[in-house]
Design an enzyme around this catalytic site. Sequence first.
Site, PDB file in Angstrom:
ATOM      1  N   PRO A  24      33.508  42.534  39.933  1.00 44.24           N
ATOM      2  CA  PRO A  24      34.622  41.906  40.641  1.00 44.24           C
ATOM      3  C   PRO A  24      36.006  42.410  40.225  1.00 44.24           C
ATOM      4  CG  PRO A  24      33.748  40.423  38.986  1.00 44.24           C
ATOM      5  CD  PRO A  24      32.791  41.583  39.067  1.00 44.24           C
ATOM      6  N   ASN A  25      36.834  42.561  41.233  1.00 41.88           N
ATOM      7  CA  ASN A  25      38.260  42.909  41.114  1.00 41.88           C
ATOM      8  C   ASN A  25      38.510  44.372  40.761  1.00 41.88           C
ATOM      9  OD1 ASN A  25      39.212  40.190  41.621  1.00 41.88           O
ATOM     10  ND2 ASN A  25      38.355  39.696  39.615  1.00 41.88           N
TER      11      ASN A  25
ATOM     12  N   ARG B 286      47.427  46.908  39.882  1.00 48.17           N
ATOM     13  CA  ARG B 286      48.079  45.925  39.016  1.00 48.17           C
ATOM     14  C   ARG B 286      47.554  46.068  37.592  1.00 48.17           C
ATOM     15  NH1 ARG B 286      48.179  42.986  43.728  1.00 48.17           N
ATOM     16  NH2 ARG B 286      45.988  42.500  43.594  1.00 48.17           N
TER      17      ARG B 286
ATOM     18  N   TYR C  18      44.592  48.205  32.284  1.00 47.17           N
ATOM     19  CA  TYR C  18      43.509  48.957  32.930  1.00 47.17           C
ATOM     20  C   TYR C  18      43.896  50.386  33.325  1.00 47.17           C
ATOM     21  CZ  TYR C  18      41.503  44.305  33.159  1.00 47.17           C
ATOM     22  OH  TYR C  18      41.012  43.064  32.829  1.00 47.17           O
TER      23      TYR C  18
ATOM     24  N   ASN D  71      30.183  48.874  35.027  1.00 44.44           N
ATOM     25  CA  ASN D  71      31.286  48.024  34.579  1.00 44.44           C
ATOM     26  C   ASN D  71      31.155  46.731  35.368  1.00 44.44           C
ATOM     27  OD1 ASN D  71      33.600  46.640  33.940  1.00 44.44           O
ATOM     28  ND2 ASN D  71      34.942  48.432  34.050  1.00 44.44           N
TER      29      ASN D  71
ATOM     30  N   ALA E  50      34.119  40.775  34.780  1.00 40.22           N
ATOM     31  CA  ALA E  50      34.030  39.450  34.149  1.00 40.22           C
ATOM     32  C   ALA E  50      32.594  38.937  34.064  1.00 40.22           C
ATOM     33  CB  ALA E  50      34.897  38.461  34.915  1.00 40.22           C
TER      34      ALA E  50
ATOM     35  N   HIS F  49      30.619  38.697  30.758  1.00 41.36           N
ATOM     36  CA  HIS F  49      30.781  37.603  29.793  1.00 41.36           C
ATOM     37  C   HIS F  49      30.153  36.295  30.266  1.00 41.36           C
ATOM     38  CE1 HIS F  49      33.645  40.588  28.535  1.00 41.36           C
ATOM     39  NE2 HIS F  49      34.387  40.393  29.613  1.00 41.36           N
TER      40      HIS F  49
ATOM     41  N   ASP G  66      19.380  39.191  33.261  1.00 38.75           N
ATOM     42  CA  ASP G  66      17.966  39.147  33.642  1.00 38.75           C
ATOM     43  C   ASP G  66      17.626  40.258  34.630  1.00 38.75           C
ATOM     44  OD1 ASP G  66      17.607  36.985  31.990  1.00 38.75           O
ATOM     45  OD2 ASP G  66      17.568  35.493  33.590  1.00 38.75           O
TER      46      ASP G  66
ATOM     47  N   GLU H 241      26.757  50.176  29.568  1.00 41.25           N
ATOM     48  CA  GLU H 241      27.850  49.238  29.868  1.00 41.25           C
ATOM     49  C   GLU H 241      29.174  49.910  29.548  1.00 41.25           C
ATOM     50  OE1 GLU H 241      27.538  45.767  27.407  1.00 41.25           O
ATOM     51  OE2 GLU H 241      29.514  45.026  27.990  1.00 41.25           O
TER      52      GLU H 241
ATOM     53  N   HIS I 200      33.605  49.527  29.744  1.00 42.17           N
ATOM     54  CA  HIS I 200      34.817  48.747  30.013  1.00 42.17           C
ATOM     55  C   HIS I 200      36.029  49.630  29.775  1.00 42.17           C
ATOM     56  CE1 HIS I 200      32.499  45.131  30.371  1.00 42.17           C
ATOM     57  NE2 HIS I 200      31.869  45.474  29.264  1.00 42.17           N
ATOM     58  N   LEU I 201      36.998  49.496  30.642  1.00 41.35           N
ATOM     59  CA  LEU I 201      38.239  50.260  30.491  1.00 41.35           C
ATOM     60  C   LEU I 201      39.022  49.793  29.264  1.00 41.35           C
ATOM     61  CD1 LEU I 201      39.112  50.073  34.243  1.00 41.35           C
ATOM     62  CD2 LEU I 201      39.037  52.241  32.990  1.00 41.35           C
ATOM     63  N   SER I 202      39.178  48.477  29.165  1.00 38.04           N
ATOM     64  CA  SER I 202      39.955  47.903  28.065  1.00 38.04           C
ATOM     65  C   SER I 202      39.035  47.671  26.867  1.00 38.04           C
ATOM     66  CB  SER I 202      40.579  46.577  28.514  1.00 38.04           C
ATOM     67  OG  SER I 202      39.562  45.643  28.857  1.00 38.04           O
TER      68      SER I 202
ATOM     69  N   ARG J   8      40.837  41.603  22.968  1.00 39.98           N
ATOM     70  CA  ARG J   8      41.417  40.678  23.952  1.00 39.98           C
ATOM     71  C   ARG J   8      40.973  39.239  23.669  1.00 39.98           C
ATOM     72  NH1 ARG J   8      40.651  43.104  29.746  1.00 39.98           N
ATOM     73  NH2 ARG J   8      42.273  41.549  30.172  1.00 39.98           N
TER      74      ARG J   8
ATOM     75  N   ARG K 271      36.144  37.347  25.968  1.00 42.69           N
ATOM     76  CA  ARG K 271      35.732  38.719  26.349  1.00 42.69           C
ATOM     77  C   ARG K 271      34.976  39.422  25.221  1.00 42.69           C
ATOM     78  NH1 ARG K 271      38.674  39.574  31.184  1.00 42.69           N
ATOM     79  NH2 ARG K 271      40.657  38.493  31.123  1.00 42.69           N
TER      80      ARG K 271
HETATM   81  O1  CA2 Z   1      38.029  46.376  30.722  1.00 46.18           O
HETATM   82  C1  CA2 Z   1      37.230  46.298  31.641  1.00 46.18           C
HETATM   83  O2  CA2 Z   1      36.808  47.284  32.265  1.00 46.18           O
HETATM   84  C2  CA2 Z   1      36.747  44.915  32.122  1.00 46.18           C
HETATM   85  O3  CA2 Z   1      35.402  45.026  32.529  1.00 46.18           O
HETATM   86  C3  CA2 Z   1      37.638  44.549  33.290  1.00 46.18           C
HETATM   87  C4  CA2 Z   1      37.385  43.129  33.824  1.00 46.18           C
HETATM   88  C5  CA2 Z   1      37.418  42.120  32.677  1.00 46.18           C
HETATM   89  O4  CA2 Z   1      37.054  40.839  33.165  1.00 46.18           O
HETATM   90  C6  CA2 Z   1      36.502  42.496  31.543  1.00 46.18           C
HETATM   91  O5  CA2 Z   1      36.648  41.550  30.511  1.00 46.18           O
HETATM   92  C7  CA2 Z   1      36.834  43.878  31.018  1.00 46.18           C
HETATM   93  C8  CA2 Z   1      38.448  42.710  34.837  1.00 46.18           C
HETATM   94  C9  CA2 Z   1      38.718  43.668  35.945  1.00 46.18           C
HETATM   95  C10 CA2 Z   1      39.923  43.214  36.701  1.00 46.18           C
HETATM   96  O6  CA2 Z   1      40.455  44.311  37.397  1.00 46.18           O
HETATM   97  C11 CA2 Z   1      41.751  44.244  37.786  1.00 46.18           C
HETATM   98  C12 CA2 Z   1      42.199  45.330  38.515  1.00 46.18           C
HETATM   99  C13 CA2 Z   1      43.519  45.361  38.923  1.00 46.18           C
HETATM  100  C14 CA2 Z   1      44.366  44.306  38.623  1.00 46.18           C
HETATM  101  C15 CA2 Z   1      43.906  43.226  37.907  1.00 46.18           C
HETATM  102  C16 CA2 Z   1      42.582  43.197  37.495  1.00 46.18           C
END
Ligand code: CA2
Length: 146
Positions: free
Chosen positions: A9-10, A17, A22, A73, A76, A79, A86, A97, A99-101, A106, A110
């Site tokens: 998601p997202n 943003r 990210y 990736n 959210a 977590h 499963d 797995e 993750h960018l961040s 954090r 997370r």
């Molecule tokens: O660091 C990552 O790649 C995460 O998987 C990114 C997820 C976050 O919930 C994980 O804890 C770590 C969130 C992605 C949200 O993406 C956005 C993209 C543009 C603007 C805001 C959020």
Amino acid sequence: MQILLAHGPNLNLLGERRPEVYGTTTLLEIEAEVAAVANARGAAVICFQTNHEGALIDALHQYRRVVDGVVLNAGAWTHTSVALRDAIEAVQLPVVEVHLSNTHQREDFRHRSLIAGVCIGQVTGLGRDGYGVATALLLDHLETRG
Ligand code: CA2
């Protein structure tokens, strides 16, 4: 050899943003980069992104006999989702797995990954470069497994 690059998601909004967290790379650019790394090693990539948890689980089920492994990736859902954990366990595909961040730097919520225990490895905090690392790790795993 064929791998699935899956995003939760997202992550379709990457580059729009929160660049301080990210980066500025778009999802399309990440997908192209993973394809370049994989193609250079003779592997093909199927790209998938969804904002719906069940759709990610459906995709893992549907691709389980089509791909050899997954770079994931899960955003959210990493977590929160026992169902995703499963599903990864059920499809019996090697999953890396990513993750960018750096999720460990954090918020506390997370720090825990529900999927890490069923993945072959985790790459976190390397930004866009993490995808190249994750793809190489997956292909190394698939090549050595034979
Ligand atoms: O660091 C990552 O790649 C995460 O998987 C990114 C997820 C976050 O919930 C994980 O804890 C770590 C969130 C992605 C949200 O993406 C956005 C993209 C543009 C603007 C805001 C959020």
